[in-house]
Design an enzyme around this catalytic site. Sequence first.
Site, mmCIF file in Angstrom:
data_model
loop_
_atom_site.group_PDB
_atom_site.id
_atom_site.type_symbol
_atom_site.label_atom_id
_atom_site.label_comp_id
_atom_site.label_asym_id
_atom_site.label_seq_id
_atom_site.Cartn_x
_atom_site.Cartn_y
_atom_site.Cartn_z
ATOM 1 N N LYS A 130 -8.977 8.125 -18.827
ATOM 2 C CA LYS A 130 -9.288 8.763 -20.096
ATOM 3 C C LYS A 130 -8.034 8.810 -20.985
ATOM 4 O O LYS A 130 -7.517 7.769 -21.328
ATOM 5 C CB LYS A 130 -9.888 10.145 -19.823
ATOM 6 C CG LYS A 130 -10.944 10.157 -18.676
ATOM 7 C CD LYS A 130 -12.207 9.411 -19.002
ATOM 8 C CE LYS A 130 -13.130 9.210 -17.803
ATOM 9 N NZ LYS A 130 -13.453 10.385 -17.001
ATOM 10 N N ARG A 142 0.850 -1.200 0.000
ATOM 11 C CA ARG A 142 0.000 0.000 0.000
ATOM 12 C C ARG A 142 0.879 1.240 0.000
ATOM 13 O O ARG A 142 0.598 2.219 -0.672
ATOM 14 C CB ARG A 142 -0.943 0.000 1.216
ATOM 15 C CG ARG A 142 -1.632 1.352 1.391
ATOM 16 C CD ARG A 142 -2.867 1.361 2.277
ATOM 17 N NE ARG A 142 -2.874 0.428 3.355
ATOM 18 C CZ ARG A 142 -2.216 0.570 4.523
ATOM 19 N NH1 ARG A 142 -1.495 1.651 4.757
ATOM 20 N NH2 ARG A 142 -2.284 -0.366 5.438
ATOM 21 N N ASP A 147 -8.364 20.096 -12.824
ATOM 22 C CA ASP A 147 -8.699 18.782 -13.383
ATOM 23 C C ASP A 147 -8.366 18.858 -14.876
ATOM 24 O O ASP A 147 -9.068 19.503 -15.652
ATOM 25 C CB ASP A 147 -10.186 18.477 -13.157
ATOM 26 C CG ASP A 147 -10.574 17.093 -13.678
ATOM 27 O OD1 ASP A 147 -9.825 16.529 -14.504
ATOM 28 O OD2 ASP A 147 -11.642 16.592 -13.273
ATOM 29 N N TYR A 182 -17.077 18.442 -13.926
ATOM 30 C CA TYR A 182 -17.480 17.040 -14.102
ATOM 31 C C TYR A 182 -18.547 16.657 -13.068
ATOM 32 O O TYR A 182 -18.439 17.008 -11.889
ATOM 33 C CB TYR A 182 -16.225 16.175 -13.949
ATOM 34 C CG TYR A 182 -16.453 14.695 -14.011
ATOM 35 C CD1 TYR A 182 -16.772 14.077 -15.211
ATOM 36 C CD2 TYR A 182 -16.335 13.907 -12.875
ATOM 37 C CE1 TYR A 182 -16.971 12.712 -15.263
ATOM 38 C CE2 TYR A 182 -16.530 12.541 -12.920
ATOM 39 C CZ TYR A 182 -16.856 11.949 -14.116
ATOM 40 O OH TYR A 182 -17.054 10.592 -14.172
HETATM 41 C C1 LIG Z 1 -13.912 10.676 -15.709
HETATM 42 C C2 LIG Z 1 -13.582 11.975 -15.081
HETATM 43 C C3 LIG Z 1 -13.358 12.077 -13.701
HETATM 44 C C4 LIG Z 1 -13.508 10.895 -12.765
HETATM 45 O O1 LIG Z 1 -12.588 9.901 -13.027
HETATM 46 P P1 LIG Z 1 -12.859 8.335 -12.710
HETATM 47 O O2 LIG Z 1 -11.593 7.700 -13.137
HETATM 48 O O3 LIG Z 1 -14.047 7.934 -13.514
HETATM 49 O O4 LIG Z 1 -13.112 8.239 -11.246
HETATM 50 C C5 LIG Z 1 -13.039 13.313 -13.180
HETATM 51 N N1 LIG Z 1 -12.956 14.406 -13.964
HETATM 52 C C6 LIG Z 1 -13.168 14.345 -15.286
HETATM 53 C C7 LIG Z 1 -13.057 15.585 -16.106
HETATM 54 C C8 LIG Z 1 -13.496 13.138 -15.896
HETATM 55 O O5 LIG Z 1 -13.733 13.105 -17.209
#
Ligand SMILES: *Cc1c(COP(=O)(O)O)cnc(C)c1O
Length: 385
Positions: free
Chosen positions: A201, A52, A176, A104
């Site tokens: 992504k 961890r 983000d 988001y």
């Molecule tokens: C998908 C996404 C998230 C969340 O990510 P996960 O891996 O699904 O938890 C946060 N911010 C944006 C802009 C996203 O597209």
Amino acid sequence: MKLPEHARFSTICIHAGQAPDPATGAIITPIYQTSTYVQEALGVHKGYEYARTQNPTRAALEANVAAIEHGRAAFAFASGMAAEGAVMTLLQSGDHVVVTDNTYGGTYRLFEQVLRKYGLDFTYVDTSSLDEIERAIRPSTKMLFLETPTNPVLRLTDLAGACQVAHRHGVFVAVDNTFASPYVQRPIGFGADLVVHSTTKFLNGHSDSVGGIVVAVRDDHIEWLRFVQNAEGAILGPMDAWLVLRGTKTLPIRMERHNANAMVLAEYLASHPKVAQVHYPGLPSHPQHELARRQMCGFGGLISFRVGSLERARAVLNGVELMALAESLGGVETLISHPATMTHASVPADRRQRLGITDDLIRISVGIEHVDDLRDDLAQALDRV
Ligand SMILES: *Cc1c(COP(=O)(O)O)cnc(C)c1O
């Protein structure tokens, strides 16, 4: 293998953080699928005690993405949301956060339905206006949380301007950067203190892993994030860390193709008689096109467009053959979705309207297939309208 001191972006993507495996010389960092490490004698070990806390595959990914985002350290988590959750533990009860209003949906849910319970307060503003950011800052404001471009209407925030406003008030800035990817923009260069990604992504890029990462520059942030990653334990597993590392190696060439394909499709849609409006920062008609040219390298792989009614949107969404009807984004394959009923269904209807997420809005995460096949698919789907 030694990374040159002033290595360029694509060289960094392939090599940063990854020395040949010390045990065998393997060029690719192995998947260290282990929970613990044998210690030679009491108090004598190789720096690894329990998985961890430390894992070599995860550490390689963290060093890689820290270099890619021009940060000083990175911490990988089990999902993008877990990464955001860790960032928010930098705050204390009573602290206030200014947030991009069109953030988001999962971020909004985390802030409103989880973190409010712990005494954090949030104000959502249109961060494309620096005045609105400044007006929302109060004495208790500790963090500015930005997303640019936003999902799905692709509004931009001037990162350099927003960081200046925040820092003038002693507020730190988290961005983000999932939607753009670090190929398209690197917020730390504009003054951001923290960058968060859903590695699910573009960073992983192959739609086969869920993960998140936080990149930091400040010593106090780095120290706390290292502590909380271990203390809360929402770590990224070694197999997923390995997959994302594989993904970042090809990030630049994938993003070049995502950018190029999205530009072609955006222009095609903008000229199509059945399309009412196209949102894409690369189009001169985008209200912040000039900012996009300054701040972004290419305009990203996401497009959204309006076709006039829910019925017409349904015809397109059900009519595409090559594009897959699915949530998520950033993979090599093209995905098409209906934000109002899919990704943004949990956003109240009046709030959706205000943000421009109308029932006739369609979003495409443009993949790296041959662009002519994508355009043909859209053409035949729009013929059904
Ligand atoms: C998908 C996404 C998230 C969340 O990510 P996960 O891996 O699904 O938890 C946060 N911010 C944006 C802009 C996203 O597209």
